[in-house]
Design an enzyme around this catalytic site. Structure first.
Site, short mmCIF file in Angstrom:
data_model
loop_
_atom_site.label_atom_id
_atom_site.label_comp_id
_atom_site.label_asym_id
_atom_site.label_seq_id
_atom_site.Cartn_x
_atom_site.Cartn_y
_atom_site.Cartn_z
N LYS A 1 0.88 -1.24 0.02
CA LYS A 1 0.02 -0.10 0.13
C LYS A 1 0.81 1.24 0.13
O LYS A 1 1.93 1.22 0.65
CB LYS A 1 -0.85 -0.13 1.13
CG LYS A 1 -1.80 -1.27 1.22
CD LYS A 1 -2.94 -1.27 0.10
CE LYS A 1 -3.88 -2.18 0.26
NZ LYS A 1 -5.21 -2.14 -0.43
N HIS B 1 -10.17 -8.61 -7.75
CA HIS B 1 -10.03 -8.18 -6.49
C HIS B 1 -10.50 -9.31 -5.33
O HIS B 1 -11.61 -9.61 -5.50
CB HIS B 1 -10.72 -6.58 -6.15
CG HIS B 1 -10.74 -6.18 -5.08
ND1 HIS B 1 -11.82 -6.19 -3.92
CD2 HIS B 1 -9.79 -5.97 -4.14
CE1 HIS B 1 -11.75 -5.98 -2.99
NE2 HIS B 1 -10.28 -5.49 -2.71
#
Length: 372
Positions: free
Chosen positions: A171, A302
């Site tokens: 991230k 996802h």
């Protein structure tokens, strides 16, 4: 004919609350659990199927409530008519729309019906759909959240690769942009240039920041830069994709095929990242996959690897599947991973069975009809 449906609202606790850029910008709180909606469907001739949808932070009770309202419309229907049943259920709740929570609730039914169809054929779902491969490249996300200290981030990345996973995603979107680059540098130096590396900003940059950060990240050789902008900013994503060598990936937050089509039509993504439970199930995913194939897009679904492994295996171009171990406590089976790839199970259907632990985490349950 369908004679019985059981719905379960399950809350899966996470061992450690996780944070991404949405938390650091104050838009969301750390995530401590995942809400899942399971649908189990049985027919009068003894066939059964299981499917699930999910939500994070909010929406679980709403999904369960909507599914409970429309589930009676499945009783007495032919489970083979999956497309027609999806449309019937959409019209059952037409006043709340054809995307978002309403169709996410329907996804659990749709996925259960596809699971049943594959089981009736004695095939893994990927084989029923027409597999192009028996395994799919996989990458890990769960070890790379922003709450993770950089030393642990590097350890997690190394452990993922050592465990047979093919790539690592971390991230980004830290308020200190230099911190993002330092974390990427640490992981790249640890893994070397040969391991695929991805970065995910979770929609938290504006257009100028995305351009600057995208250019600063070019030297890392990323497989993709994910969700650099708001999920609905198709024009912004298209402009960014045009000015970067790094591929742009997005789509996970969209809740319908129509919303994804806006991205595709605008040329906003090099890598499309649909989520079958979020867009209404496998029936809708297959429509979207056909559109993506027509535009020669890469595919990287996802979350929900238990579902997406099968769907990715049936996509013509070599895809990626996201590895998350969060859902492991819910299922008796484990996905087999090795040599950077996730292998399609040989078990019929999705190849999943709920654990007793999943039953203990059930907050609400209802049954419609009578189990044969």
């Amino acid at each position: 004919m369908i004679r019985w449906v059981r719905l379960s609202s399950v809350r899966l606790p996470l061992g450690t609350p996780v944070s991404d850029a949405k938390v650091l910008t104050g838009r969301q709180r750390p995530m401590s659990e995942v809400a899942l909606l399971f649908a189990e469907i049985a027919t009068d001739d003894g066939h059964e199927g299981i499917g699930f949808s999910y939500s994070k932070r909010a929406g679980g009770p709403g999904q369960f409530a909507h599914a409970k309202e429309v589930a009676p419309d499945l009783i007495g229907e032919d489970p083979s008519d999956i497309g027609r049943l999806w449309t019937k259920l959409v019209w059952s709740g037409a006043s709340v729309g054809r995307s978002g929570l309403a169709t996410q609730a329907l996804a659990a039914f749709d996925i259960a019906l596809w699971d049943m169809k594959a089981k009736r054929a004695g095939l893994p779902l990927a084989k029923l759909l027409g597999a192009h491969r028996d395994s799919v490249r996989c990458y890990n996300t769960s070890g790379g959240f922003l709450h993770t200290p950089v030393e642990e981030l590097v350890e997690n990345a190394s452990a993922s690769v050592a465990g047979g996973i093919g790539g690592v995603k971390i991230k980004v979107g830290h308020p200190d942009r230099g911190e993002d680059l330092r974390r990427l540098t640490a992981v790249r130096e640890q893994l070397g240039d040969g391991v695929p590396l991805m970065a995910d900003a979770n929609q938290q940059w504006d257009r100028p920041t995305a351009r600057r950060m995208g250019r600063a990240m070019e030297d890392f050789g990323l497989v993709w830069l994910e969700e650099p902008l708001d999920a609905y900013d198709a024009q912004g994503h298209a402009a960014l994709a045009a000015c970067l060598d790094t591929p742009v990936a997005t789509g996970e937050m969209l809740a319908s095929v129509a919303e994804h089509w806006e991205l595709i039509r605008a040329g906003a993504a090099d890598v499309i990242q649909p989520d079958a439970p979020r867009i209404g199930g496998i029936t809708q995913f297959l429509k979207l996959a056909a559109l993506a194939e027509h535009q020669h897009l890469q595919l990287a679904p996802h979350f929900a690897m238990e579902i997406h492994l099968h769907l990715a295996a049936a996509y013509p171009y070599e895809p990626w599947v996201e590895h998350f171990d969060w859902l492991d406590p819910l299922f008796e089976e484990r996905v087999e991973i090795g040599d950077g790839r996730m292998r399609v199970p040989r078990r019929p259907g999705l190849g999943i069975t709920l654990t007793e632990q999943a039953r203990t985490w059930t907050r609400e349950m209802c049954e419609i009809g009578r189990r044969p």
